[in-house]
Design an enzyme around this catalytic site. Structure first.
Site, PDB file in Angstrom:
ATOM      1  N   LYS A   1       8.812   3.014   5.238  1.00 56.44           N
ATOM      2  CA  LYS A   1       8.363   3.893   6.332  1.00 56.44           C
ATOM      3  C   LYS A   1       8.399   3.176   7.681  1.00 56.44           C
ATOM      4  O   LYS A   1       8.934   3.682   8.660  1.00 56.44           O
ATOM      5  CB  LYS A   1       6.929   4.403   6.066  1.00 56.44           C
ATOM      6  CG  LYS A   1       6.773   5.171   4.769  1.00 56.44           C
ATOM      7  CD  LYS A   1       5.355   5.659   4.568  1.00 56.44           C
ATOM      8  CE  LYS A   1       4.316   4.558   4.420  1.00 56.44           C
ATOM      9  NZ  LYS A   1       4.478   3.713   3.229  1.00 56.44           N
TER      10      LYS A   1
ATOM     11  N   ARG B   1      -3.329   9.794   4.213  1.00 58.24           N
ATOM     12  CA  ARG B   1      -3.255   9.141   2.907  1.00 58.24           C
ATOM     13  C   ARG B   1      -4.228   9.750   1.910  1.00 58.24           C
ATOM     14  O   ARG B   1      -4.285   9.287   0.773  1.00 58.24           O
ATOM     15  CB  ARG B   1      -3.602   7.661   3.070  1.00 58.24           C
ATOM     16  CG  ARG B   1      -2.380   6.760   3.259  1.00 58.24           C
ATOM     17  CD  ARG B   1      -2.928   5.370   3.523  1.00 58.24           C
ATOM     18  NE  ARG B   1      -2.124   4.306   3.041  1.00 58.24           N
ATOM     19  CZ  ARG B   1      -1.369   3.535   3.829  1.00 58.24           C
ATOM     20  NH1 ARG B   1      -1.250   3.775   5.105  1.00 58.24           N
ATOM     21  NH2 ARG B   1      -0.710   2.521   3.311  1.00 58.24           N
TER      22      ARG B   1
ATOM     23  N   ARG C   1       8.340  -9.073   1.586  1.00 59.43           N
ATOM     24  CA  ARG C   1       8.194  -8.706   3.010  1.00 59.43           C
ATOM     25  C   ARG C   1       7.598  -9.867   3.801  1.00 59.43           C
ATOM     26  O   ARG C   1       6.669 -10.530   3.353  1.00 59.43           O
ATOM     27  CB  ARG C   1       7.284  -7.477   3.140  1.00 59.43           C
ATOM     28  CG  ARG C   1       7.020  -7.106   4.599  1.00 59.43           C
ATOM     29  CD  ARG C   1       6.546  -5.683   4.748  1.00 59.43           C
ATOM     30  NE  ARG C   1       5.256  -5.434   4.129  1.00 59.43           N
ATOM     31  CZ  ARG C   1       4.705  -4.220   4.057  1.00 59.43           C
ATOM     32  NH1 ARG C   1       5.323  -3.161   4.549  1.00 59.43           N
ATOM     33  NH2 ARG C   1       3.534  -4.065   3.479  1.00 59.43           N
TER      34      ARG C   1
ATOM     35  N   ARG D   1       1.722 -10.897   4.761  1.00 60.09           N
ATOM     36  CA  ARG D   1       0.457 -10.166   4.850  1.00 60.09           C
ATOM     37  C   ARG D   1      -0.399 -10.478   3.630  1.00 60.09           C
ATOM     38  O   ARG D   1       0.118 -10.575   2.531  1.00 60.09           O
ATOM     39  CB  ARG D   1       0.720  -8.652   4.910  1.00 60.09           C
ATOM     40  CG  ARG D   1       1.067  -8.160   6.295  1.00 60.09           C
ATOM     41  CD  ARG D   1       1.584  -6.736   6.318  1.00 60.09           C
ATOM     42  NE  ARG D   1       0.815  -5.766   5.551  1.00 60.09           N
ATOM     43  CZ  ARG D   1       1.083  -4.449   5.531  1.00 60.09           C
ATOM     44  NH1 ARG D   1       2.086  -3.969   6.263  1.00 60.09           N
ATOM     45  NH2 ARG D   1       0.363  -3.617   4.820  1.00 60.09           N
TER      46      ARG D   1
HETATM   47  P1  ADP Z   1       6.287   0.579   4.374  1.00 62.76           P
HETATM   48  O1  ADP Z   1       6.102   0.696   5.864  1.00 62.76           O
HETATM   49  O2  ADP Z   1       6.671   1.893   3.745  1.00 62.76           O
HETATM   50  O3  ADP Z   1       5.122  -0.055   3.678  1.00 62.76           O
HETATM   51  P2  ADP Z   1       8.364  -1.353   5.087  1.00 62.76           P
HETATM   52  O4  ADP Z   1       9.200  -0.557   6.025  1.00 62.76           O
HETATM   53  O5  ADP Z   1       7.509  -2.420   5.674  1.00 62.76           O
HETATM   54  O6  ADP Z   1       7.518  -0.392   4.107  1.00 62.76           O
HETATM   55  O7  ADP Z   1       9.377  -2.010   4.011  1.00 62.76           O
HETATM   56  C1  ADP Z   1       8.862  -2.859   2.968  1.00 62.76           C
HETATM   57  C2  ADP Z   1       9.829  -4.025   2.763  1.00 62.76           C
HETATM   58  O8  ADP Z   1      11.067  -3.511   2.248  1.00 62.76           O
HETATM   59  C3  ADP Z   1      10.191  -4.781   4.045  1.00 62.76           C
HETATM   60  O9  ADP Z   1      10.300  -6.139   3.715  1.00 62.76           O
HETATM   61  C4  ADP Z   1      11.538  -4.203   4.462  1.00 62.76           C
HETATM   62  O10 ADP Z   1      12.339  -5.167   5.140  1.00 62.76           O
HETATM   63  C5  ADP Z   1      12.168  -3.823   3.112  1.00 62.76           C
HETATM   64  N1  ADP Z   1      12.980  -2.612   3.160  1.00 62.76           N
HETATM   65  C6  ADP Z   1      12.752  -1.480   3.884  1.00 62.76           C
HETATM   66  N2  ADP Z   1      13.712  -0.557   3.653  1.00 62.76           N
HETATM   67  C7  ADP Z   1      14.562  -1.117   2.746  1.00 62.76           C
HETATM   68  C8  ADP Z   1      15.769  -0.672   2.093  1.00 62.76           C
HETATM   69  N3  ADP Z   1      16.269   0.544   2.323  1.00 62.76           N
HETATM   70  N4  ADP Z   1      16.363  -1.522   1.236  1.00 62.76           N
HETATM   71  C9  ADP Z   1      15.840  -2.751   0.991  1.00 62.76           C
HETATM   72  N5  ADP Z   1      14.732  -3.219   1.576  1.00 62.76           N
HETATM   73  C10 ADP Z   1      14.084  -2.423   2.433  1.00 62.76           C
HETATM   74  P1  AMP Z   2       0.100  -0.001   5.766  1.00 69.66           P
HETATM   75  O1  AMP Z   2       0.452  -0.898   6.903  1.00 69.66           O
HETATM   76  O2  AMP Z   2       0.425   1.442   6.030  1.00 69.66           O
HETATM   77  O3  AMP Z   2       0.645  -0.499   4.441  1.00 69.66           O
HETATM   78  O4  AMP Z   2      -1.483  -0.058   5.641  1.00 69.66           O
HETATM   79  C1  AMP Z   2      -2.152  -1.269   5.349  1.00 69.66           C
HETATM   80  C2  AMP Z   2      -3.604  -0.982   4.941  1.00 69.66           C
HETATM   81  O5  AMP Z   2      -4.297  -0.370   6.047  1.00 69.66           O
HETATM   82  C3  AMP Z   2      -3.800  -0.005   3.787  1.00 69.66           C
HETATM   83  O6  AMP Z   2      -3.686  -0.635   2.515  1.00 69.66           O
HETATM   84  C4  AMP Z   2      -5.218   0.501   4.058  1.00 69.66           C
HETATM   85  O7  AMP Z   2      -6.197  -0.455   3.692  1.00 69.66           O
HETATM   86  C5  AMP Z   2      -5.233   0.602   5.578  1.00 69.66           C
HETATM   87  N1  AMP Z   2      -4.768   1.936   6.029  1.00 69.66           N
HETATM   88  C6  AMP Z   2      -3.652   2.225   6.778  1.00 69.66           C
HETATM   89  N2  AMP Z   2      -3.555   3.549   6.980  1.00 69.66           N
HETATM   90  C7  AMP Z   2      -4.616   4.115   6.355  1.00 69.66           C
HETATM   91  C8  AMP Z   2      -5.058   5.453   6.160  1.00 69.66           C
HETATM   92  N3  AMP Z   2      -4.369   6.494   6.669  1.00 69.66           N
HETATM   93  N4  AMP Z   2      -6.189   5.652   5.450  1.00 69.66           N
HETATM   94  C9  AMP Z   2      -6.892   4.636   4.938  1.00 69.66           C
HETATM   95  N5  AMP Z   2      -6.527   3.355   5.059  1.00 69.66           N
HETATM   96  C10 AMP Z   2      -5.402   3.090   5.756  1.00 69.66           C
END
Ligand code: ADP
Ligand code: AMP
Length: 215
Positions: free
Chosen positions: A13, A88, A127, A159
């Site tokens: 995302k 969420r 990541r 993270r």
């Molecule tokens: P989210 O925001 O949904 O938690 P991220 O965008 O941070 O996910 O992506 C999670 C990890 O996967 C990151 O390390 C990113 O570089 C990698 N990633 C994102 N999209 C792809 C893809 N299409 N193919 C492979 N790796 C990806």
């Molecule tokens: P994300 O960066 O979207 O993976 O979010 C990281 C963390 O932030 C999650 O695991 C939750 O602990 C908190 N968080 C982010 N968005 C929300 C949400 N909409 N509701 C509750 N917790 C959230």
């Protein structure tokens, strides 16, 4: 255009939202990024949120609802917004509907990025993030120089919630509390599913095809 990017943690995302926000010139609103900025700044909200985030739990709905209301009423949302990581839970989705009604900016679509659990674990454990908001992957999207952000030159970090045991908990929480929103938005006709397993570029093309309908 008013869009929510939906999907489990690690679906891509944030990666997609960053590019989409530039492409369509609408703000990328990531509740995770807002919470992490508060943790970094040591605000009252950040101190409270950290307890939940470090354990892979969701931060309480009341906190998120207040946060998203403030953000969506900022001036830069006047031509649209791109939500990432909100809503969420069902109460968050209900509150969002009320807020969007008040500000007359109803959602055009909820784009659900689908990726298998096995792939999610690989993506999250590899990541590497930067304080500036960029994120990379050790194998799938490595930075030009190991451990260093291409965009700002700062050191990358893992993270705390991208450690193996917290990843499992986040996926459990997703399945229990967030996944029910697939039916919620499916029933309202807003849900569009996208296969998130292709490359970053190929997923981007598919998402743009959907978003172009709402320009
Ligand atoms: P989210 O925001 O949904 O938690 P991220 O965008 O941070 O996910 O992506 C999670 C990890 O996967 C990151 O390390 C990113 O570089 C990698 N990633 C994102 N999209 C792809 C893809 N299409 N193919 C492979 N790796 C990806
Ligand atoms: P994300 O960066 O979207 O993976 O979010 C990281 C963390 O932030 C999650 O695991 C939750 O602990 C908190 N968080 C982010 N968005 C929300 C949400 N909409 N509701 C509750 N917790 C959230």
């Amino acid at each position: 255009m008013n869009i929510a990017l939906f999907g489990p943690p690690g679906a891509g995302k944030g990666t997609q939202a960053k590019e989409l926000s530039k492409h369509y010139n609408i703000p990328h609103i990531s509740t995770g990024d807002i919470l992490r900025a508060n943790v970094r700044d040591g605000t009252e909200l950040g101190v409270k949120a950290k307890e939940y985030m470090d354990k892979g739990e969701l931060v309480p709905d009341a906190v998120l609802i207040g946060l998203i209301r403030n953000r969506l009423t900022e001036a830069d949302c006047k031509n649209g917004y791109l939500l990432d990581g909100y809503p969420r839970t069902i109460p968050q989705a209900d509150a969002l509907a009320d807020i969007l009604k008040e500000i007359s900016k109803p959602l055009d679509a909820v784009i659900n990025i689908e990726v298998s659990d096995e792939e999610l674990v690989k993506r999250l454990s590899g990541r590497r993030s930067c304080a500036c908001g960029e994120s990379y992957h050790l194998m799938f999207n490595p930075p030009e120089k190991e451990g260093v952000c291409n965009a700002c030159g700062a050191a990358l970090y893992q993270r705390d919630d991208d450690k193996e045991e917290v990843i499992r908990q986040r996926l459990t929480v997703y399945n229990k509390k967030t996944k029910p929103l697939i039916d919620y938005y499916g029933n309202s006709g807003l849900l569009v599913n996208v296969d998130g397993t292709g490359s970053v570029d190929s997923v981007f093309v598919v998402v743009c095809r959907i978003m172009d309908q709402y320009k």
